[in-house]
Design a protein around this motif. Structure first.
Motif, PDB file in Angstrom:
ATOM      1  N   TYR A   1       0.839  -1.208   0.000  1.00  0.00           N
ATOM      2  CA  TYR A   1       0.000   0.000   0.000  1.00  0.00           C
ATOM      3  C   TYR A   1       0.872   1.255   0.000  1.00  0.00           C
ATOM      4  O   TYR A   1       0.617   2.206  -0.744  1.00  0.00           O
TER       5      TYR A   1
ATOM      6  N   HIS B   1       1.232   4.499  -2.797  1.00  0.00           N
ATOM      7  CA  HIS B   1       0.692   5.791  -2.361  1.00  0.00           C
ATOM      8  C   HIS B   1       1.814   6.758  -2.004  1.00  0.00           C
ATOM      9  O   HIS B   1       2.046   7.063  -0.812  1.00  0.00           O
TER      10      HIS B   1
ATOM     11  N   GLN C   1      -4.387   8.493   5.762  1.00  0.00           N
ATOM     12  CA  GLN C   1      -4.951   9.593   4.969  1.00  0.00           C
ATOM     13  C   GLN C   1      -5.436  10.727   5.883  1.00  0.00           C
ATOM     14  O   GLN C   1      -5.275  11.907   5.558  1.00  0.00           O
TER      15      GLN C   1
END
Ligand code: SF4
Length: 487
Positions: A130, A134, A207
């Protein structure tokens, strides 16, 4: 995959917490770190690390208290060829933006721990993937850290990660967030997750953290930690932000749980004692007829010869892998019982010990005066001198923990030690004395002025203290701080 840019020193030294693409300047030269997600090294990576040290002329690499590897005293930046080789064997991120946040900590016995509830290695691999996908998360602090604790006998819940997922059932994790002071263990926030919900939760927190950083903004050198963002927003509001980012049907609210309950959790599992004892020496794995062997590295120092030696042992008698531990040691897994004596003998031949009670395993020390401008004392040299003195004088019957810190920041060990030696600058004798604490009790010395101890007196004083403790304590369960408190 983004191509590796030429490594221009003046452009890349920008972060207080370095990564392989962004070294920091320390007193002894350039300082950089290899992030080892999960702390597991394969045969190729071990060989690459030895080759790297030989190429740049370093005697040893240092295992950090995050189970990463640290290179110091570099006279120049790593060249493109070396960086490409490190990337190709997985020792550096192919996406340069996220190398610094590949701080993924596992119990070093994940997947082999006889007591663990869940093997968390697949979760760690998924989180690493991940991060690679990102690059925007590269804006987070390089100290952003995630821990996965499978609920085994060797746990990492007491390590000060930003986020820790603790297995509490066969398909259940408890979410813990770092919210307190620097160095404190993360605390539960009242949210339990299934295994499938862990990655979406981590993504939602990351996030939300990213959004918090843009709100706080400001200084780009010292980025806010997750705990700063939570403190700024408030836990409930931050939880609401996370809930909106979370992909899944679960409804949740982040709640403050009392410090008492966090402490109780730690006591119940008796982490510190278990960690000290069970990540070292020969221990039975969950797999039949397989053992892991934990090896002590004095102050985390791992020489080229020892890297090559342990790698050779791991290839011949194990599965070819070596695991780094957040206690700055290493583990060779997957040794058959028939080979145990041979393996332990070969480790001894490398000059390495394997027991938690050996003086080499007692010590933690920060960079000290040779590497850090803030240090009042040469902590590394003083710790090694103490280790050598104790090894010549004592056989200990229970593990102790002795921590040398050059200043109050306590980089090498955020949590409380049995004995802490704090470097104190004096106007007349700068860099030459220590304040000594046993647990939280400050020691005074009859023969010394102003209750500070010069480095050359430390071995004798600490030796007498340990001798007295071993002879006069109530029983083997009484810790050194408890013994002192009772006096
Ligand atoms: S504890 Fe202080 S002296 Fe030691 S490395 Fe950290 S900042 Fe430097």
């Amino acid at each position: 995959m983004s191509a590796i840019e030429p490594f221009a020193l003046t452009e890349t030294i920008s972060r207080i917490c370095p990564d392989i693409y962004h070294p920091a300047i320390a007193r002894d030269g350039l300082l950089t770190r290899l992030r080892i997600p999960g702390g597991v090294l394969n045969e190729l990576q071990c060989r690459m690390i030895a080759e790297l040290l030989e190429t740049i002329g370093l005697e040893y690499v240092q295992v950090t208290n995050r189970a990463n590897l640290q290179l110091r005293s570099l006279s120049q930046d790593l060249d493109r060829d070396l960086l490409t080789k490190l990337t190709e064997c997985g020792l550096a991120a192919s996406n340069t933006a996220v190398d610094g946040i590949r701080n993924i900590m596992l119990s070093p016995t994940a997947g082999i721990d006889a007591q663990e509830l869940i093997d968390v290695r697949p979760l760690a691999a998924a989180w690493l993937e991940y991060l690679d996908l990102h690059p925007e998360l590269g804006s987070l602090s390089n100290k952003f850290s995630v821990g996965f604790d499978g609920g085994g006998s060797v746990g990492i819940l007491d390590r000060p990660n930003d986020i820790t997922l603790l297995a509490i059932g066969k398909d259940e994790f408890s979410l813990h967030l770092g919210m307190g002071n620097r160095g404190e263990a993360p605390q539960p926030v009242g949210v339990n997750l299934t295994t499938d919900e862990c990655l979406p939760m981590l993504a939602a927190i990351a996030q939300s953290y990213l959004q918090g950083i843009t709100v706080i903004g400001g200084d780009t050198r010292r980025k806010p930690r997750l705990r700063d963002v939570i403190s700024d927003d408030g836990l409930a509001e931050f939880g609401e932000l996370v809930r909106r980012e979370f992909i899944g049907s679960r409804q949740f609210v982040f709640k403050n749980t009392s410090l008492d309950s966090a402490k109780r959790t730690l006591r119940e599992r008796d982490y510190i004692q278990v960690n000290n004892d069970l990540h070292l020496g020969a221990q039975q794995q969950r797999q039949p007829d397989r053992y892991y062997v934990g090896v002590v590295l004095l102050l985390g120092r791992w020489t080229v010869a020892q890297i090559k030696g342990l790698e050779s042992i791991a290839v011949q008698y194990g599965s070819g892998t070596i695991r780094l531990t957040p206690w700055q040691n290493v583990i060779i897994p997957d040794v058959r019982s028939i080979d145990l004596n041979t393996v332990q003998g070969l480790i001894n031949d490398l000059g390495l010990v394997q027991t938690a009670t050996h003086p080499s395993s007692l010590l933690r020390a920060c960079a000290g005066a040779t590497g850090c401008q803030f240090s009042a004392t040469d902590t590394q040299a003083d710790a090694i001198a103490l280790s050598e003195y104790l090894a010549a004088q004592f056989t200990l019957d229970r593990p102790l923990n002795i921590h040398f810190s050059g200043c109050e920041k306590s980089c090498a060990q955020p949590d409380l030690a049995d004995i802490t030696l704090w470097g104190e600058a004096e106007t007349s004798e700068r860099g030459s004395r220590y304040r000594l604490e046993i647990g939280e009790v400050r020691a005074t010395f009859e023969q010394e002025s102003r209750d500070l101890l010069p480095p050359e007196r430390i071995p004798i004083f600490v030796g007498k203290l340990i001798e007295d403790y071993q002879q006069r304590r109530l029983d083997a369960q009484e810790s050194l701080p408890a013994f002192i408190n009772r006096q």
